[in-house]
Design a protein around this motif. Sequence first.
Motif, mmCIF file in Angstrom:
data_model
loop_
_atom_site.group_PDB
_atom_site.id
_atom_site.type_symbol
_atom_site.label_atom_id
_atom_site.label_comp_id
_atom_site.label_asym_id
_atom_site.label_seq_id
_atom_site.Cartn_x
_atom_site.Cartn_y
_atom_site.Cartn_z
ATOM 1 N N VAL A 25 -0.542 -24.548 28.322
ATOM 2 C CA VAL A 25 -1.100 -23.213 28.316
ATOM 3 C C VAL A 25 -2.031 -23.191 29.619
ATOM 4 O O VAL A 25 -2.106 -22.157 30.326
ATOM 5 C CB VAL A 25 -1.829 -22.845 27.107
ATOM 6 N N ALA A 26 -2.700 -24.142 29.923
ATOM 7 C CA ALA A 26 -3.650 -24.087 30.985
ATOM 8 C C ALA A 26 -2.735 -23.903 32.377
ATOM 9 O O ALA A 26 -3.438 -23.305 33.305
ATOM 10 C CB ALA A 26 -4.562 -25.388 31.171
ATOM 11 N N MET A 27 -1.873 -24.536 32.416
ATOM 12 C CA MET A 27 -1.064 -24.420 33.522
ATOM 13 C C MET A 27 -0.424 -22.897 33.742
ATOM 14 O O MET A 27 -0.385 -22.307 34.774
ATOM 15 C CB MET A 27 0.462 -25.291 33.334
ATOM 16 N N ILE A 28 -0.073 -22.226 32.441
ATOM 17 C CA ILE A 28 0.543 -20.974 32.627
ATOM 18 C C ILE A 28 -0.753 -20.206 33.028
ATOM 19 O O ILE A 28 -0.495 -19.219 33.925
ATOM 20 C CB ILE A 28 1.137 -20.608 31.320
ATOM 21 N N ALA A 29 -1.840 -20.474 32.521
ATOM 22 C CA ALA A 29 -3.102 -19.592 32.798
ATOM 23 C C ALA A 29 -3.353 -19.528 34.441
ATOM 24 O O ALA A 29 -3.881 -18.725 35.048
ATOM 25 C CB ALA A 29 -4.212 -20.278 32.345
ATOM 26 N N ARG A 30 -2.863 -20.795 35.081
ATOM 27 C CA ARG A 30 -3.230 -20.933 36.509
ATOM 28 C C ARG A 30 -2.114 -20.271 37.384
ATOM 29 O O ARG A 30 -2.201 -20.190 38.670
ATOM 30 C CB ARG A 30 -3.491 -22.315 36.907
ATOM 31 N N GLY A 31 -1.078 -19.807 36.508
ATOM 32 C CA GLY A 31 -0.086 -19.206 37.296
ATOM 33 C C GLY A 31 1.049 -20.181 37.696
ATOM 34 O O GLY A 31 1.570 -19.952 38.796
ATOM 35 N N LYS A 32 1.105 -21.421 37.183
ATOM 36 C CA LYS A 32 2.055 -22.297 37.556
ATOM 37 C C LYS A 32 3.296 -22.411 36.755
ATOM 38 O O LYS A 32 2.942 -21.835 35.679
ATOM 39 C CB LYS A 32 1.332 -23.751 37.712
ATOM 40 N N ASN A 33 4.193 -22.647 37.453
ATOM 41 C CA ASN A 33 5.572 -22.850 36.467
ATOM 42 C C ASN A 33 5.883 -23.871 35.864
ATOM 43 O O ASN A 33 5.675 -25.057 35.962
ATOM 44 C CB ASN A 33 6.725 -22.688 37.592
ATOM 45 N N ALA A 34 5.678 -23.501 34.425
ATOM 46 C CA ALA A 34 6.210 -24.419 33.538
ATOM 47 C C ALA A 34 7.595 -24.287 32.634
ATOM 48 O O ALA A 34 7.476 -24.666 31.451
ATOM 49 C CB ALA A 34 5.020 -24.503 32.574
ATOM 50 N N SER A 35 8.422 -23.853 33.361
ATOM 51 C CA SER A 35 9.599 -23.206 32.607
ATOM 52 C C SER A 35 10.315 -24.260 32.204
ATOM 53 O O SER A 35 11.207 -24.320 31.323
ATOM 54 C CB SER A 35 10.262 -22.116 33.383
ATOM 55 N N ASP A 36 10.310 -25.406 33.080
ATOM 56 C CA ASP A 36 11.258 -26.617 32.730
ATOM 57 C C ASP A 36 10.893 -27.260 31.478
ATOM 58 O O ASP A 36 11.700 -28.049 30.996
ATOM 59 C CB ASP A 36 11.409 -27.511 33.936
ATOM 60 N N LEU A 37 9.705 -26.755 30.752
ATOM 61 C CA LEU A 37 9.611 -27.701 29.504
ATOM 62 C C LEU A 37 10.145 -26.883 28.462
ATOM 63 O O LEU A 37 9.802 -27.154 27.224
ATOM 64 C CB LEU A 37 7.861 -27.562 29.407
ATOM 65 N N PHE A 38 10.727 -25.670 28.646
ATOM 66 C CA PHE A 38 11.224 -24.823 27.594
ATOM 67 C C PHE A 38 11.814 -25.581 26.555
ATOM 68 O O PHE A 38 11.495 -25.334 25.340
ATOM 69 C CB PHE A 38 11.991 -23.704 28.080
ATOM 70 N N PRO A 39 13.009 -26.301 26.822
ATOM 71 C CA PRO A 39 13.376 -26.866 25.528
ATOM 72 C C PRO A 39 12.552 -27.777 24.725
ATOM 73 O O PRO A 39 12.698 -27.695 23.589
ATOM 74 C CB PRO A 39 14.885 -27.843 26.305
ATOM 75 N N LYS B 212 6.967 -36.050 37.183
ATOM 76 C CA LYS B 212 6.316 -37.037 36.405
ATOM 77 C C LYS B 212 5.718 -36.715 35.128
ATOM 78 O O LYS B 212 5.750 -36.935 34.122
ATOM 79 C CB LYS B 212 5.545 -37.891 37.303
ATOM 80 N N ARG B 213 4.662 -35.551 35.714
ATOM 81 C CA ARG B 213 3.988 -34.934 34.767
ATOM 82 C C ARG B 213 4.337 -34.305 33.408
ATOM 83 O O ARG B 213 4.310 -34.448 32.354
ATOM 84 C CB ARG B 213 2.924 -33.929 35.496
ATOM 85 N N HIS B 214 5.518 -33.511 34.033
ATOM 86 C CA HIS B 214 6.310 -32.758 32.950
ATOM 87 C C HIS B 214 7.049 -34.009 32.007
ATOM 88 O O HIS B 214 6.961 -33.425 30.647
ATOM 89 C CB HIS B 214 7.116 -31.865 33.356
ATOM 90 N N ASP B 215 7.347 -35.025 32.425
ATOM 91 C CA ASP B 215 8.146 -36.078 31.655
ATOM 92 C C ASP B 215 7.021 -36.232 30.577
ATOM 93 O O ASP B 215 7.328 -36.243 29.411
ATOM 94 C CB ASP B 215 8.319 -37.252 32.229
ATOM 95 N N ASP B 216 5.636 -36.478 30.904
ATOM 96 C CA ASP B 216 4.860 -37.332 29.800
ATOM 97 C C ASP B 216 4.564 -36.017 28.851
ATOM 98 O O ASP B 216 4.409 -36.339 27.656
ATOM 99 C CB ASP B 216 3.590 -37.917 30.399
ATOM 100 N N LEU B 217 4.557 -34.897 29.434
ATOM 101 C CA LEU B 217 4.222 -33.868 28.553
ATOM 102 C C LEU B 217 5.415 -33.788 27.352
ATOM 103 O O LEU B 217 5.034 -33.454 26.361
ATOM 104 C CB LEU B 217 4.153 -32.345 29.293
ATOM 105 N N LYS B 218 6.695 -33.866 28.047
ATOM 106 C CA LYS B 218 7.877 -33.730 27.144
ATOM 107 C C LYS B 218 7.783 -34.728 25.928
ATOM 108 O O LYS B 218 7.978 -34.638 24.749
ATOM 109 C CB LYS B 218 9.102 -33.922 27.983
ATOM 110 N N GLU B 219 7.327 -36.059 26.512
ATOM 111 C CA GLU B 219 6.916 -37.327 25.432
ATOM 112 C C GLU B 219 5.973 -36.917 24.307
ATOM 113 O O GLU B 219 6.336 -37.001 23.253
ATOM 114 C CB GLU B 219 6.330 -38.375 26.222
#
Lengths: 1082, 418
Positions: free
Chosen positions: A62-76, A37-44
Amino acid sequence: MSAAPAYSEDKGGSAGPGEPEYGHDPASGGIFSSDYKRHDDLKEMLDTNKDSLKLEAMKRIVAMIARGKNASDLFPAVVKNVACKNIEVKKLVYVYLVRYAEEQQDLALLSISTFQRGLKDPNQLIRASALRVLSSIRVPIIVPIMMLAIKEAASDMSPYVRKTAAHAIPKLYSLDSDQKDQLIEVIEKLLADKTTLVAGSVVMAFEEVCPERIDLIHKNYRKLCNLLIDVEEWGQVVIISMLTRYARTQFLSPTQNESLLEENAEKAFYGSEEDEAKGAGSEETAAAALPARKPYIMDPDHRLLLRNTKPLLQSRSAAVVMAVAQLYFHLAPKAEVGVIAKALVRLLRSHSEVQYVVLQNVATMSIKRRGMFEPYLKSFYIRSTDPTQIKILKLEVLTNLANETNIPTVLREFQTYIRSMDKDFVAATIQAIGRCATNIGRVRDTCLNGLVQLLSNRDELVVAESVVVIKKLLQMQPAQHGEIIKHLAKLTDNIQVPMARASILWLIGEYCEHVPRIAPDVLRKMAKSFTAEEDIVKLQVINLAAKLYLTNSKQTKLLTQYVLSLAKYDQNYDIRDRARFTRQLIVPSEQGGALSRHAKKLFLAPKPAPVLESSFKDRDHFQLGSLSHLLNAKATGYQELPDWPEEAPDPSVRNVEVPEWTKCSNREKRKEKEKPFYSDSEGESGPTESADSDPESESESDSKSSSESGSGESSSESDNEDQDEDEEKGRGSESEQSEEDGKRKTKKKVPEGKGEASSSDEDSDSSSSTSESEMTSESEEEQLEPASWRRKTPPSSKRAPATKEISLLDLEDFTPPSVQPVSPPAIVSTSLAADLEGLTLTDSTLVPSLLSPVSRVGRQELLHRVAGEGLVVDYTFSRQPFSGDPHMVSVHIHFSNSSDTPIKGLHVGTPKLPAGISIQEFPEIESLAPGESATAVMGINFCDSTQAANFQLCTQTRQFYVSIQPPVGELMAPVFMSENEFKKEQGKLMGMNEITEKLMLPDTCRSDHVVVQKVTATANLGRVPCGTSDEYRFAGRTLTSGSLVLLTLDARQAGAAQLTVNSEKMVIGTMLVKDVIQALTQ
Amino acid sequence: MIHSLFLINCSGDIFLEKHWKSVVSQSVCDYFFEAQEKAADVENVPPVISTPHHYLISIYRDKLFFVSVIQTEVPPLFVIEFLHRVADTFQDYFGECSEAAIKDNVVIVYELLEEMLDNGFPLATESNILKELIKPPTILRSVVNSITGSSNVGDTLPTGQLSNIPWRRAGVKYTNNEAYFDVVEEIDAIIDKSGSTVFAEIQGVIDACIKLSGMPDLSLSFMNPRLLDDVSFHPCIRFKRWESERILSFIPPDGNFRLISYRVSSQNLVAIPVYVKHSISFKENSSCGRFDITIGPKQNMGKTIEGITVTVHMPKVVLNMNLTTTQGSYTFDPVTKVLTWDVGKITPQKLPSLKGLVNLQSGAPKPEENPSLNIQFKIQQLAISGLKVNRLDMYGEKYKPFKGVKYVTKAGKFQVRT
């Protein structure tokens, strides 16, 4: 801008309700649904056209990356924004790309074209950042693109882009090591870069890609040395550590013939001072000595490295200081290593991590060079607030530094440490005491007694540690210590620490003949508690039993058998084995085994005492300051510090083609060129400098001697001459030579022609005196020196123009055609003229024997190139009386123009001077063409104070405020007096006017020559003859008031000395004492 | 060189990670935690830890661990120095280097880290350059940014990075041109039981706050430069000039920076401004002890000594302390066993003292050692070494700057053994 409040506001607005709280749960990967859900709204948000929304989304990602969380599905979604106009969005997209490109290689390729476009951008910042990101994306497919981009960037106009290219090299190398050869080409190209910006980065690349290609450094060695001080700190560290390795492969060890050097210490000292000073003289000596003994001569490039790194000891960065320290430790002659101690001690004030690393290195150094840190002993004293790991390291250093003289103080310190609450530290202190006791025989008994007292300490750990140490100490001299052993025996009832119990048992067994009554009793007790003991104790019980059985079988036979039977059924197989083995050895069986007859020899053989030594011993085979040294294990990628070569590789490989040099630094060349004239031993280069009578000067003197004294001379060097001369040319030292020539010419010009004769005398003299001892040739030179000064003076009336013409002619005459001078002859003539000006004066007014032309304070900077907009002004104190006014100090001012426009109308503007100080200006210099330099003489009456004379230096367009501050030693002129006169005058200047100070003369300056030379270099005083051998007297008058300054140095036993200065001017006296002491003890 | 960086708070949470090369898993920090556990005390965590595939180099600053991951040989001080530089930069940007500040500004932190290292090799570490690249957060700017939509990332090449003086940004403009210098000296001393000085030296720094327009070229001279025994310089200082004339000549960075730090050697006699009379004793076989300390001025050169604090780490067996003080207030923390006595100013007429009883754990043996006293104090308007700034001259710019020098003497690591 603080992100948090901003996004929490936005959250409500843009993301809509129901957005989960993600900020505070770093491990929320579990809730997949909300993740999507969260990533969806980021995509938007990323897909909108509004930059502010995109920015917001990127910030959250970036804040997610900094915490070491995976944000790779947002790549496209993210990669689409790589071409976004908003620079902050773009930067954040880069951050994201670099993080995830490796995982999503195919998608990452979409972004490549943007960077390729960026590489062609007119803005250097964009070019650089495009290259940076492109090279950081670890996608193997783009290797060829990267290679191309790096190659292009390496020849970019902007040094910043070139720096980025240097950074990209190791990235590409780690991605694809097959590219090595091509990358080396790029590195080679970038190494030739002359900007400080690139230097550090490219050396870094060199170290990562091809540290073995030392040959790439040759041509850039001198440039790197010279640039070093202006490179940023990180680069400095890398360059210094690379140059340390380089120097180890290219130069000879400065300590290789230590014995020889020691013998020649004096000579070496002198040699250096003088060859700096006089240019010609002493090299002859050195050259002459060469075939006979082949003394060590430091390569000038080696010296260059040492000289140029020394100022960096004062860097604010601990890493740089450490790098220089290790360089000196590994490369400098013994006498010079000492300079690093002060800087290292300074680092002990820094953060505790820095202290930790520095102390580790100091510990290693202090084993090899104890003397170096001895003056700083107290800086290693321990505070109760230090962390334990620091305490233990300091203790290590203190132990290493302890010697006969300071041991009482050290032990007193240790005593306070023993009462510390920190038990680990106390244990370490006890061991340290043990080490002191082994190393220093004198205090062994004291230490032992102290340790025995500790046995009654309440803390068991302390007692245990003491026992272990006492055991080791007793082993060294067991005879006298029956009492202590008895005392220890009593302790077995109380001490529970296994190691301590084992130690006691071993001691009793080993020295059972000293305690014949107690030993069996101890065994009895131990037999009783045998089953409850620890394994090491059990082993020692068996040991004790066996030894007692052998020496006193009557009393202990049964006990021993009992112990052995107990041990036979022990759980531990080691103990069972030992018991069986012991029984076979000691108990005579029916067959009467051969071994049992020798059992006594086996068990009670004299055993070598253990050596207590530092764990830091031999750590110096690792390069100091390295990770490997710290861990005492080879780290990945550690480059072994090579051993010195037996034979020095060809030094000419470092020569650079002439044009490059001239372009490179006018200033440097000028300096080099004038060196032989102005006798300045150049501030930074310490007194030991002398050791490097460089081949350069050698060949110079060679050629000189051969050309001057006709041709007949068949010196052994003449074979090398051609080669040497070529070499010289390579280094761009022709100017030097041409000046030499010029000088020679002026000598010849002397009307009487006497100069010529005597100088050729001198030459042939020294070259033939190969076999003569250094000392004689030395003193000879000393005598000759003033004479030649006088000789050189031409008739003053027509000096400038005449010399100019002649020097021109001369150059053509004398130099071989290949050695065409590059520098315009005008330079030669101007500085020459100025020099001659000084010389004329000498002739007329000074008693030559008093002249001490060597001023310690070498050339100093008056106006820096940056501040002077291209105009560089230096000055030296020439120590010659100023012609116009005897109260004035004459100061030689050297101008050179390093800008590209001529500087016109150089003169002194209205000076703003403190009361009493006056200035005699120099005649206006009309014009100074680019690259040219000129010298002028001005006189300053400092009014017997060290206040600075401030004045303006004006050109047609600018005014520069400058100031000259004289060292106190320059405010006086030597006077000649007899010993009696001296004593009489001294008698008048007692009480308040006498300042006395005690000092220790270091080993290096206990000889007459060194002392005299150091004193006269510090202060312009004349030597007064003296009856006793270990007293030195000097006399002078201050320039303005003419007050006497009398200096007495009374050298006593073992380097102790007393320095007395008598002068009406108490301030001058005080400062003089300080300066002289500094010069002598440094 | 530097592969990755992890920021870890005191309770062992990894709250930020940054990788400059391939990603290194957080699990590498387990080795660090292991070492931390073994060390018991945060101060005793070894700065360099070797693990099977990596090396961990860490620093401890402001209750945070900065743990960097290294894969190949690199001088450890290089990394330590860099990590401290990172912490300094955070401090400079956010006013404090705390977990909260870093979490609040995580994006700026990330941008900073990105600029400071490239592929593990330091790129831009000078604060003047960084501030041109990434503007520090201020309330005003965040308001302006939210209205105008402008960003806090600079889009020009930081000029300093190209010039010969990388520490100074170009185009600095101030309406009030000011240059202030703080000469701060700290006395490091160990005083033994009898009151004599075992070791004393003076460590000084000159911190500058320079707000001058354009490219000023300053030279600072001292009345008595020879006092300075060992000096380390900011890179802006021209070394040659110092060597030859003992004048600090430099083109300053903009803003606050440390110009030099120096040491006045222990060879010179160091004036110790305070003395302490103490009698601390624990009775054998009884559960109490006496504690009595009095503090007084000595060699204070006519200045008042203020801000005196005495800190004592009492032995573990001490349960509580019942003390009375003639001045100031004291606290005793029974958990950490730290006694802090905040004295304030000393007036010679009435010397402050602190005395009373110490309650010990009954049955436990009496402590071996008396605790040492750590003393803090401050003397305004005085540099204890006697160092004096002579004058400050400015070249290269036309305007007249406002100049000021302030002297302070403080206790550094000042310890009295009892």
